[in-house]
Design an enzyme around this catalytic site. Structure first.
Site, PDB file in Angstrom:
ATOM      1  N   SER A  37      32.017  35.284  41.503  1.00  0.00           N
ATOM      2  CA  SER A  37      32.938  35.878  40.404  1.00  0.00           C
ATOM      3  C   SER A  37      33.933  34.659  40.088  1.00  0.00           C
ATOM      4  O   SER A  37      34.017  34.088  40.896  1.00  0.00           O
ATOM      5  CB  SER A  37      33.618  37.118  40.621  1.00  0.00           C
ATOM      6  OG  SER A  37      34.843  36.746  41.613  1.00  0.00           O
ATOM      7  N   ASP A  38      33.997  34.508  38.815  1.00  0.00           N
ATOM      8  CA  ASP A  38      35.337  33.730  38.565  1.00  0.00           C
ATOM      9  C   ASP A  38      36.701  34.458  38.978  1.00  0.00           C
ATOM     10  O   ASP A  38      36.394  35.412  39.532  1.00  0.00           O
ATOM     11  CB  ASP A  38      35.584  33.781  36.942  1.00  0.00           C
ATOM     12  CG  ASP A  38      36.342  32.386  36.756  1.00  0.00           C
ATOM     13  OD1 ASP A  38      36.993  31.727  37.405  1.00  0.00           O
ATOM     14  OD2 ASP A  38      36.073  31.860  35.284  1.00  0.00           O
TER      15      ASP A  38
END
Ligand SMILES: *[C@@H]1O[C@H](CO)[C@@H](O)[C@H](O)[C@H]1NC(C)=O
Ligand SMILES: *[C@@H]1O[C@H](CO)[C@@H](O)[C@H](O)[C@H]1NC(C)=O
Ligand SMILES: *[C@@H]1O[C@H](CO)[C@@H](O)[C@H](O)[C@H]1NC(C)=O
Ligand SMILES: *[C@@H]1O[C@H](CO)[C@@H](O)[C@H](O)[C@H]1NC(C)=O
Ligand SMILES: *[C@@H]1O[C@H](CO)[C@@H](O)[C@H](O)[C@H]1NC(C)=O
Ligand SMILES: *[C@@H]1O[C@H](CO)[C@@H](O)[C@H](O)[C@H]1NC(C)=O
Length: 799
Positions: free
Chosen positions: A305-306
């Site tokens: 994920s960011d």
């Protein structure tokens, strides 16, 4: 990437574990300058250490040995050690956008407090992209990957997964992170992604493994998947932004770079973006992560994920009702590791609340440990593995520093050159005086752009120009207090300019104007910059040279049409050797006698860069940045975006870039003038016929590839290398068709008066196609024109 919430909220049990790590594992791995690795002498008997077994079997064995608590701990970027199995701690988050970077939030990932104290800082990506030179991008990737290994081998890294390249389409000129990307074109961006990833990961330029083994030199990551290109604009931020994207734009603008990065580049990582696309958060999108990336594109690697993109799904997007729902959504969608802490906190309770199966966690861990194994981190002592011989002196090696200079030289774009003001005559200037003015003239950090590490050294533009002028004959004045230029010392600067034979102004932007989490609202130069430039230009003895340091485009129409401004150069953020490159280009000399750099090739004396983005006029800001549509909508006056669709006035076009020479082009032949993609023809109808590319026999498509030969003549007086761009267009416009699209680029190297023929391979199914409104790739019957400069060559397609 940015951490939204404080991440140091470990429970006391975790703190104890950390302490344990530091005492037991840390002592042997970090302090001694040894790289951390699994399967050492005391742990080598586990089946997962058996290098003869396949990676997937090994990873499966490892995962099967973990408790649920241990598993949950591994789902976040800072993964703890599991000492009982000899598994060292691992930091998934490292950056290498244009050189190995330092990230203060995860100093344990990569640090520079050891034998290696710096890394080569290549130009910011938007400038390297302007070289239109895939081999150059590959070589930069290779150098970055080698430096990463050098840092790891020196015991200064706990991770070898780098979250680069950033390959989102530079859709809007205001985007603060446009500087990190290769620009607005999907084909260019796809080639950049492929080349850079192959370089970093240790493949050949053509994409085959160098070592013959599966071992990755370092792991690259295609980000941010997908349709992420708004950071923070007029109160709308990337964390909650819901990008409304049509199927058509997704298929032929937003997705192709990721498709290339994964399928051709064979990237071992993907990052899902913060934003939602049509309501669905990217990291919770099963269709995107699992069906498209893994299913259709055969992605083999891990998905991160960011940073904190999991927590926002519940806390800010209200897409998931509870934290456990958010954890379950991302793991079920196919995401593997959370940059942040959310999965560590909520995966176990999600399993207990039956939102998630333990097997969903195992699926993620299988991907995570596979990548660590592919990096060779579970093969015992890395010194005896491929890449184990890369020593600390390879970081900042002479070769890499020369490459940083070469990349800057090849990227810088000549936007204006009235009466051939540039290059300045070296001998004459040596006896005459030079004024160097502007807030960017001696700004060193600005040259690096964002996501930079400590550079080997920095040469500012002022220092680069000092190589050519006698000490007493060079005058410097910053002009403004800063790039923001809210206050300018115009009178003083004008006086300095008046006293010089030649003036070079170094203006533009920096990270205060365009950066992560900050998009611009205007396209003009900030503050009093324009006033300073025109005042100096008016007062100077001769037309001046204007150099712009900026990632995104600025509306400098005023300068384009000002006769007192002779030449304009765009130099992006040119990296650690940027000042040297600017000096060399202004004086048309790549041999300034600077002993630090050995790069010299007289054929490269010429300027060659071309703009990888459209430079829009200031009025473009009336278009909402939030409007993701690429195609224009004449009914509402929406102008569309990028050279493929935007028909409005431009300051400079995509692909624009002058040279110190003159070139002429001729399309001399194409092995095909008529292409039959279907054996039997139907009756012709009046309407244009389209056929789904998926319906055309793949082999037939392959067979119909053809070669286009272009003759290039250097009609100028100076040798030069420059990229030649081949576009395709259809005479018919409207109905969602691009006005033209880039299909290939080749660099040609010519002495004055010389000519050469260059070849492009064109694939009809790939290059003559576009997406229809349903997002299906279609090919249209009829005339297609190959375009080089203003030369066109017809090819008829029969479907
Ligand atoms: C192997 O690694 C473990 C922890 O990862 C460590 O405790 C042990 O001392 C190491 N053994 C050798 C022989 O290096
Ligand atoms: C060196 O270590 C210190 C303390 O951990 C840290 O603050 C600093 O950022 C490090 N510097 C580099 C270049 O890694
Ligand atoms: C997300 O929500 C949390 C909790 O309400 C808040 O503290 C945080 O500032 C929000 N973040 C953003 C980017 O809006
Ligand atoms: C993790 O859980 C703890 C305890 O419930 C809480 O204090 C902390 O804020 C949580 N962190 C995140 C990132 O949700
Ligand atoms: C230019 O900047 C460098 C540091 O980056 C500094 O040492 C030098 O003195 C500056 N030159 C002038 C003329 O201010
Ligand atoms: C290029 O050609 C044009 C037109 O023939 C001419 O005006 C110009 O001076 C030439 N420029 C160079 C750099 O040779």
């Amino acid at each position: 990437m940015e951490i939204l919430v404080s991440r140091l909220s470990c429970s006391s049990a975790l703190l104890l574990l950390l302490l344990f790590q530091i005492l037991v594992v840390g002592s042997s791995s970090v302090d001694a300058g040894q790289p951390p690795y699994g399967c050492n002498e005391s742990a080598k008997n586990y089946p997962f250490c058996e290098t003869k077994l396949g990676i997937s079997e090994r990873a499966k064995d490892l995962v099967s040995r973990l408790t649920l608590d241990e598993k949950v701990g591994q789902l976040v970027n800072t993964a703890p050690a599991i000492p009982r199995l000899g598994i060292p701690a691992y930091e998934w988050w490292s950056e290498a956008l244009h050189g190995v970077a330092f990230i203060s939030s995860v100093p344990q990932g990569i640090h520079f407090n050891g034998t290696v104290t710096a890394a080569t800082s290549f130009p910011q990506v938007i400038l390297s992209a302007a070289s239109f030179d895939a081999r150059l991008w590959y070589r930069i990737g290779q150098a970055v990957g080698r430096e990463a290994r050098a840092i790891y081998n020196a015991g200064q890294a706990t991770g070898m997964t780098f979250w680069a390249p950033n390959i989102n389409i530079y859709r809007d000129p205001r985007w603060g992170r446009g500087q990190e990307t290769p620009g607005e074109d999907p084909t260019l961006t796809g080639h950049y992604a492929t080349s850079y990833v192959r370089g970093i990961q240790g493949d050949t330029f053509q994409g085959t493994a160098v070592h013959g083994t599966q071992i990755l030199q370092a792991s690259a990551c295609c980000k941010h998947f997908t349709a992420y290109d708004l950071d923070h604009w007029k109160g709308i931020d990337r964390f909650v932004f819901d990008a409304k994207v049509t199927k058509q734009d997704l298929a032929d603008t937003y997705q192709p770079p990721f498709h290339s990065c994964i399928q051709e580049g064979k990237a071992s990582g993907i990052m899902c973006a913060y934003n939602r696309v049509n309501g669905v958060p990217n990291c919770a999108d099963h269709d995107l992560l699992t069906n498209t990336a893994r299913g259709q594109w055969n992605f083999n690697g891990y998905i991160t994920s960011d940073c904190d993109a999991v927590s926002i799904i519940h806390e800010n997007q209200s897409y998931a009702k509870t934290p456990e729902d958010a954890a379950a959504a991302v793991l079920k969608a196919g995401m593997d590791v959370n940059c942040g802490n959310y999965l560590k906190n909520y995966s176990k309770s999600a399993v207990q609340k039956k939102r998630l199966l333990e097997s969903d966690i195992d699926r993620a861990l299988q991907n995570l440990f596979s990548v660590r194994m592919r990096l060779g981190l579970f093969n015992g002592n890395p010194a005896k593995q491929p890449y184990g011989d890369i020593g600390p002196d390879e970081a900042c090696s002479e070769e890499h520093q020369d490459l940083a200079l070469e990349a800057a030289l090849h990227g810088i774009v000549l936007l204006k050159n009235s009466h051939r003001l540039l290059p300045l005559a070296k001998s004459k200037t040596l006896s005459s005086s030079l004024a160097v003015i502007g807030p960017n003239a001696n700004a060193s950090k600005t040259l690096l752009g964002n996501y930079a590490g400590p550079p080997c050294k920095i040469v500012t533009p002022l220092q680069g120009l000092q190589n050519y002028v006698k000490k007493k004959k060079i005058m410097y004045h910053p002009g403004c207090d800063s790039v923001q230029c809210s206050s300018a010392k115009i009178d003083q600067a004008v006086d300095v300019a008046k006293g010089a034979d030649q003036v070079v102004l170094i203006m533009g932007l920096d990270q205060t104007q365009e950066r992560e989490d900050h998009d611009r609202e205007e396209l003009l130069l900030p503050g009093k910059q324009q006033k300073l430039i025109t005042s100096i230009a008016r007062a100077a003895k001769k037309p001046i040279v204007l150099v712009l340091l900026c990632g995104g485009p600025v509306d400098i129409s005023f300068a384009k049409y000002d006769n007192n401004i002779g030449s304009i150069l765009w130099a992006g953020y040119p990296g650690e050797a940027g000042g040297l490159a600017i000096g060399q280009i202004i004086f048309g000399d790549h041999n300034p006698g600077n002993k630090a750099y050995h790069y010299s090739n007289k054929l490269l004396r010429n300027i060659r860069g071309r703009l990888p983005v459209t430079w829009y006029p200031k009025d473009f800001i009336r278009v909402p940045m939030t409007d993701m549509r690429m195609r224009p909508d004449p009914s509402t006056g929406y102008p569309g975006r990028t050279y493929r669709f935007y028909k409005g006035p431009k300051v400079f076009e995509f692909g624009y870039g002058l040279s110190y020479s003159n070139y002429s082009y001729e399309i001399v032949s194409s092995s095909s003038k008529k292409i039959y993609l279907k054996a039997l023809r139907d009756e012709m109808s009046n309407t244009v016929r389209q056929r789904l590319v998926s319906e055309i026999d793949k082999e037939l498509c392959e067979k119909k590839r053809f070669i286009v030969t272009v003759r290039v003549v250097n009609q100028g007086e100076m040798a030069g290398k420059h990229p030649v761009l081949l576009f395709v267009r259809v005479p018919m416009v409207g109905n969602g068709r691009p006005m033209k699209r880039l299909v290939g680029f080749q660099t040609v190297n010519l002495n004055a008066g010389e000519n050469a023929e260059i070849e492009y391979e064109v694939s009809p199914c790939e290059h003559f196609s576009m997406a229809n409104e349903q997002g299906m790739i279609v090919i249209e019957e009829g005339l297609h024109l190959l375009v080089v400069d203003n030369i066109e060559y017809p090819v008829t397609v029969v479907v």
